[in-house]
Motif scaffolding. Structure first.
Motif, mmCIF file in Angstrom:
data_model
loop_
_atom_site.group_PDB
_atom_site.id
_atom_site.type_symbol
_atom_site.label_atom_id
_atom_site.label_comp_id
_atom_site.label_asym_id
_atom_site.label_seq_id
_atom_site.Cartn_x
_atom_site.Cartn_y
_atom_site.Cartn_z
ATOM 1 N N TYR A 11 31.207 45.747 -22.496
ATOM 2 C CA TYR A 11 29.826 45.446 -22.122
ATOM 3 C C TYR A 11 28.971 45.295 -23.372
ATOM 4 O O TYR A 11 28.181 44.355 -23.500
ATOM 5 N N GLU A 52 30.215 44.625 -14.760
ATOM 6 C CA GLU A 52 30.391 45.937 -15.394
ATOM 7 C C GLU A 52 29.331 46.924 -14.904
ATOM 8 O O GLU A 52 29.632 48.083 -14.611
ATOM 9 N N LEU A 53 28.090 46.471 -14.810
ATOM 10 C CA LEU A 53 27.009 47.347 -14.336
ATOM 11 C C LEU A 53 27.235 47.758 -12.883
ATOM 12 O O LEU A 53 26.992 48.912 -12.519
ATOM 13 N N VAL A 56 29.964 50.438 -12.821
ATOM 14 C CA VAL A 56 29.434 51.731 -13.273
ATOM 15 C C VAL A 56 28.540 52.330 -12.190
ATOM 16 O O VAL A 56 28.601 53.530 -11.914
ATOM 17 N N GLY A 59 30.676 53.822 -9.578
ATOM 18 C CA GLY A 59 31.247 55.074 -10.072
ATOM 19 C C GLY A 59 30.250 56.215 -10.016
ATOM 20 O O GLY A 59 30.592 57.331 -9.621
ATOM 21 N N LEU A 60 29.010 55.932 -10.387
ATOM 22 C CA LEU A 60 27.973 56.965 -10.323
ATOM 23 C C LEU A 60 27.699 57.367 -8.878
ATOM 24 O O LEU A 60 27.501 58.547 -8.586
#
Length: 104
Positions: A11, A52-53, A56, A59-60
């Motif tokens: 990223y 990618e964001l 993530v 995942g959070l």
């Protein structure tokens, strides 16, 4: 020109390359064909960064859901509060009599 970023692109590397592309386009020195190629590359990098964001973010979200489930289920007991095996089968002493539980 290859429209896909290399599979090893991070990223951070993608955003750094996007900054380079923007500087080059802002300079006004890129010709027509180079401008088109830079725009294609930039779009690919933006899509990569967005993916990618999103990953993530998912995942959070999973971490927060796992934390919530653990708190709701109490699955993170305090080891100090757990009964030891030696006295785990010992029944609790009877409660003292009160006027509510007297037979008469």
């Amino acid at each position: 020109m290859n429209d896909a970023p290399p599979t090893t692109t991070s990223y951070e590397a993608a955003t750094a390359r996007l900054e380079e592309i923007i500087r080059r386009l802002d300079s006004g020195e890129a010709g027509l064909r180079e401008t088109l190629d830079l725009c294609k590359e930039g779009r690919t990098l933006v899509e990569f960064c967005a993916g990618e964001l999103e990953a993530v973010g998912r995942g959070l979200q999973e971490l927060r859901l796992d934390d919530l489930v653990a708190r709701l289920e109490g699955s993170a007991p305090d080891p100090a509060a757990a009964p030891s095996p030696a006295n785990a089968s010992t029944p609790a002493p009877p409660s003292p009599p009160t006027s509510d539980n007297l037979p008469f």
